[in-house]
Motif scaffolding. Structure first.
Motif, PDB file in Angstrom:
ATOM      1  N   SER A  76       0.553  -1.343   0.369  1.00 24.45           N
ATOM      2  CA  SER A  76       0.067   0.040   0.420  1.00 24.45           C
ATOM      3  C   SER A  76       0.777   1.562  -0.330  1.00 24.45           C
ATOM      4  CB  SER A  76      -0.656  -0.100   1.505  1.00 24.45           C
ATOM      5  OG  SER A  76      -1.380   1.113   1.539  1.00 24.45           O
ATOM      6  N   ILE A  77       0.254   2.553  -0.569  1.00 24.07           N
ATOM      7  CA  ILE A  77       0.962   3.721  -0.766  1.00 24.07           C
ATOM      8  C   ILE A  77       0.766   4.303   0.374  1.00 24.07           C
ATOM      9  CG2 ILE A  77       1.794   3.612  -3.266  1.00 24.07           C
ATOM     10  CD1 ILE A  77       0.067   5.766  -3.311  1.00 24.07           C
ATOM     11  N   ALA A  78       0.098   3.619   0.940  1.00 33.75           N
ATOM     12  CA  ALA A  78      -0.955   5.208   2.411  1.00 33.75           C
ATOM     13  C   ALA A  78       0.967   4.834   3.137  1.00 33.75           C
ATOM     14  CB  ALA A  78      -2.124   3.730   3.178  1.00 33.75           C
ATOM     15  N   PRO A  79       1.201   4.446   3.943  1.00 32.77           N
ATOM     16  CA  PRO A  79       1.895   4.776   4.296  1.00 32.77           C
ATOM     17  C   PRO A  79       3.055   6.328   3.842  1.00 32.77           C
ATOM     18  CG  PRO A  79       2.033   2.608   5.123  1.00 32.77           C
ATOM     19  CD  PRO A  79       1.653   3.618   3.510  1.00 32.77           C
ATOM     20  N   ILE A  80       2.807   6.229   2.024  1.00 34.25           N
ATOM     21  CA  ILE A  80       4.211   7.316   1.460  1.00 34.25           C
ATOM     22  C   ILE A  80       3.631   8.841   2.080  1.00 34.25           C
ATOM     23  CG2 ILE A  80       5.327   7.554  -0.259  1.00 34.25           C
ATOM     24  CD1 ILE A  80       5.330   4.249  -0.693  1.00 34.25           C
ATOM     25  N   LYS A 105      11.738  11.388   7.471  1.00 34.54           N
ATOM     26  CA  LYS A 105      10.600   9.429   7.984  1.00 34.54           C
ATOM     27  C   LYS A 105       9.870   8.882   7.031  1.00 34.54           C
ATOM     28  CE  LYS A 105       6.678   8.655  10.915  1.00 34.54           C
ATOM     29  NZ  LYS A 105       5.747   8.083   9.611  1.00 34.54           N
ATOM     30  N   LEU A 106      10.218  10.468   5.906  1.00 35.45           N
ATOM     31  CA  LEU A 106       9.396  10.078   4.328  1.00 35.45           C
ATOM     32  C   LEU A 106      10.999   8.754   3.729  1.00 35.45           C
ATOM     33  CD1 LEU A 106       7.372   9.764   2.205  1.00 35.45           C
ATOM     34  CD2 LEU A 106       8.342  11.663   0.939  1.00 35.45           C
ATOM     35  N   PHE A 107      11.371   9.227   4.077  1.00 35.25           N
ATOM     36  CA  PHE A 107      12.778   8.107   3.719  1.00 35.25           C
ATOM     37  C   PHE A 107      12.770   6.598   4.508  1.00 35.25           C
ATOM     38  CE2 PHE A 107      17.593   7.198   3.593  1.00 35.25           C
ATOM     39  CZ  PHE A 107      17.753   7.387   1.429  1.00 35.25           C
ATOM     40  N   ASN A 111      12.033   2.720   2.655  1.00 37.34           N
ATOM     41  CA  ASN A 111      13.360   2.487   3.323  1.00 37.34           C
ATOM     42  C   ASN A 111      12.579   0.639   3.077  1.00 37.34           C
ATOM     43  OD1 ASN A 111      15.088   3.384   1.207  1.00 37.34           O
ATOM     44  ND2 ASN A 111      15.442   4.604   3.441  1.00 37.34           N
ATOM     45  N   LYS A 112      11.848   0.833   4.288  1.00 39.50           N
ATOM     46  CA  LYS A 112      11.132   0.194   5.041  1.00 39.50           C
ATOM     47  C   LYS A 112       9.651  -1.209   3.458  1.00 39.50           C
ATOM     48  CE  LYS A 112      11.354   2.317   9.425  1.00 39.50           C
ATOM     49  NZ  LYS A 112      10.699   2.654  10.471  1.00 39.50           N
ATOM     50  N   LYS A 134      13.273   9.524  -3.341  1.00 44.19           N
ATOM     51  CA  LYS A 134      13.823   9.472  -1.769  1.00 44.19           C
ATOM     52  C   LYS A 134      15.129  10.966  -1.785  1.00 44.19           C
ATOM     53  CE  LYS A 134      14.010   4.610  -1.277  1.00 44.19           C
ATOM     54  NZ  LYS A 134      14.847   2.989  -1.044  1.00 44.19           N
ATOM     55  N   GLU A 135      15.672  10.716  -3.484  1.00 46.88           N
ATOM     56  CA  GLU A 135      15.900  12.344  -3.063  1.00 46.88           C
ATOM     57  C   GLU A 135      15.738  13.839  -3.110  1.00 46.88           C
ATOM     58  OE1 GLU A 135      19.232  14.104  -6.815  1.00 46.88           O
ATOM     59  OE2 GLU A 135      17.121  12.488  -7.833  1.00 46.88           O
ATOM     60  N   ASN A 136      14.230  13.582  -2.896  1.00 47.89           N
ATOM     61  CA  ASN A 136      13.720  14.626  -2.089  1.00 47.89           C
ATOM     62  C   ASN A 136      13.301  14.630  -1.494  1.00 47.89           C
ATOM     63  OD1 ASN A 136      12.999  16.139  -5.064  1.00 47.89           O
ATOM     64  ND2 ASN A 136      12.161  14.832  -5.628  1.00 47.89           N
ATOM     65  N   ALA A 137      13.233  13.826  -0.046  1.00 45.58           N
ATOM     66  CA  ALA A 137      13.451  13.863   0.554  1.00 45.58           C
ATOM     67  C   ALA A 137      14.213  13.758   1.648  1.00 45.58           C
ATOM     68  CB  ALA A 137      12.638  12.430   1.300  1.00 45.58           C
ATOM     69  N   GLU A 138      15.098  13.633   0.980  1.00 46.30           N
ATOM     70  CA  GLU A 138      16.401  13.655   2.005  1.00 46.30           C
ATOM     71  C   GLU A 138      17.053  14.890   1.752  1.00 46.30           C
ATOM     72  OE1 GLU A 138      20.858  10.947   2.101  1.00 46.30           O
ATOM     73  OE2 GLU A 138      20.066  11.350   0.069  1.00 46.30           O
ATOM     74  N   HIS A 139      16.618  15.558   0.914  1.00 51.35           N
ATOM     75  CA  HIS A 139      17.252  16.993   0.486  1.00 51.35           C
ATOM     76  C   HIS A 139      16.539  17.958   1.763  1.00 51.35           C
ATOM     77  CE1 HIS A 139      20.070  17.577  -2.329  1.00 51.35           C
ATOM     78  NE2 HIS A 139      20.124  16.536  -3.592  1.00 51.35           N
ATOM     79  N   ILE A 140      15.074  17.668   1.493  1.00 53.46           N
ATOM     80  CA  ILE A 140      13.894  17.773   2.773  1.00 53.46           C
ATOM     81  C   ILE A 140      15.310  17.803   4.224  1.00 53.46           C
ATOM     82  CG2 ILE A 140      11.985  18.035   3.205  1.00 53.46           C
ATOM     83  CD1 ILE A 140      11.065  18.078   0.547  1.00 53.46           C
ATOM     84  N   GLY A 141      14.778  16.561   4.368  1.00 54.07           N
ATOM     85  CA  GLY A 141      15.682  16.637   5.535  1.00 54.07           C
ATOM     86  C   GLY A 141      16.706  16.707   6.219  1.00 54.07           C
ATOM     87  N   ASP A 142      18.058  17.141   4.930  1.00 52.33           N
ATOM     88  CA  ASP A 142      19.028  17.659   5.297  1.00 52.33           C
ATOM     89  C   ASP A 142      19.263  19.157   5.225  1.00 52.33           C
ATOM     90  OD1 ASP A 142      20.211  14.753   5.422  1.00 52.33           O
ATOM     91  OD2 ASP A 142      20.780  15.266   3.703  1.00 52.33           O
ATOM     92  N   ASN A 143      17.629  19.580   5.045  1.00 54.49           N
ATOM     93  CA  ASN A 143      18.123  21.295   5.305  1.00 54.49           C
ATOM     94  C   ASN A 143      17.536  21.474   6.103  1.00 54.49           C
ATOM     95  OD1 ASN A 143      20.353  22.660   3.048  1.00 54.49           O
ATOM     96  ND2 ASN A 143      19.314  20.497   2.121  1.00 54.49           N
ATOM     97  N   ALA A 144      17.228  21.371   7.330  1.00 48.72           N
ATOM     98  CA  ALA A 144      16.024  22.194   8.485  1.00 48.72           C
ATOM     99  C   ALA A 144      15.876  23.879   8.430  1.00 48.72           C
ATOM    100  CB  ALA A 144      16.475  21.414   9.702  1.00 48.72           C
ATOM    101  N   GLY A 145      17.492  24.429   7.930  1.00 45.48           N
ATOM    102  CA  GLY A 145      17.471  25.796   8.186  1.00 45.48           C
ATOM    103  C   GLY A 145      17.083  26.454   7.003  1.00 45.48           C
TER     104      GLY A 145
END
Length: 217
Positions: A76-80, A105-107, A111-112, A134-145
């Motif tokens: 299911s794509i529901a968690p995504i 969390k999305l990244f 992976n799960k 994954k690539e976009n989620a990772e960029h967002i996760g690494d740029n909190a500021g």
């Protein structure tokens, strides 16, 4: 004549009272039967149930446009989609830190995913789309500021999520919204669980900028 009228009235009163008592008795019997079946005692046989109440049809587990889940046993794509919505809502609120957490969390959610459950005929398309997510989620996760940078990646991420929903169906009612001003007037889409426009690209500056262009489910 008066006595006859009184007698008729008395007969009618007795008849109504008897009918109410019978109805009450039937309701009590039904209530007792329901209580007995619920408490673990032997319920009426299946044949009697089939004679009176039609059984519900077997659910259709085939893959449908708006299913959001396949018949392969759990994919299911529901968690995504849920993680994406959390990320989008964080940017609506101008909260870069919450957006970063949601991106991580999305990244992790991607992976799960058990790849064995992904339908074979859409396996490659799924991989192509989720690699971009994954690539976009990772960029967002690494740029909190850096909320502007996060919003740039949200534009690409939203396209990916829309493609994923088109491929597997939506797990819930969703609206695809469009902001015509973002990215130097080139525009960008986002997915929302609400019909009301709440722009994640400008947040409180232009919260209602945009329009609904498509609905899912």
């Amino acid at each position: 004549m008066k006595n006859i009228t009184i007698s008729i009235f008395a007969v009618i009163t007795v008849f109504i009272a008897a009918s109410c008592n019978q109805s009450s008795t039937k309701n009590n019997e039904l209530s007792e039967n329901n209580t007995t079946a619920t408490s673990g005692e032997q319920a009426p046989s299946q044949s009697k149930v089939n004679d009176t109440v039609p059984l519900p049809a077997t659910p259709d587990t085939s893959i449908g446009k708006n299913a959001g889940e396949t018949a392969t046993g759990g994919f299911s794509i529901a968690p995504i989609v849920a993680d994406y919505l959390s990320l989008k809502n964080a940017l609506v609120s101008d909260d870069a830190n919450a957006a970063a957490d949601a991106g991580k969390k999305l990244f992790a959610t991607l992976n799960k995913v058990d790849m064995k459950t992904v339908p074979a005929d859409n396996h490659k398309k799924y991989m192509d789309i989720t690699d971009d997510i994954k690539e976009n989620a990772e960029h967002i996760g690494d740029n909190a500021g850096k909320i502007d940078h996060q919003r740039e990646h949200l534009a690409s991420l939203s396209e990916d999520i829309s493609d994923l929903i088109t491929l597997f169906g939506s797990p819930q009612a969703l609206y695809q919204d469009h902001c015509p001003m973002f990215n130097d007037g080139k525009g960008a889409i986002w997915l929302s669980e609400s019909k009301a426009i709440k722009n994640p690209y400008y947040g409180s500056k232009m919260i209602t900028c945009g329009m609904v262009e498509k609905t899912f489910n």
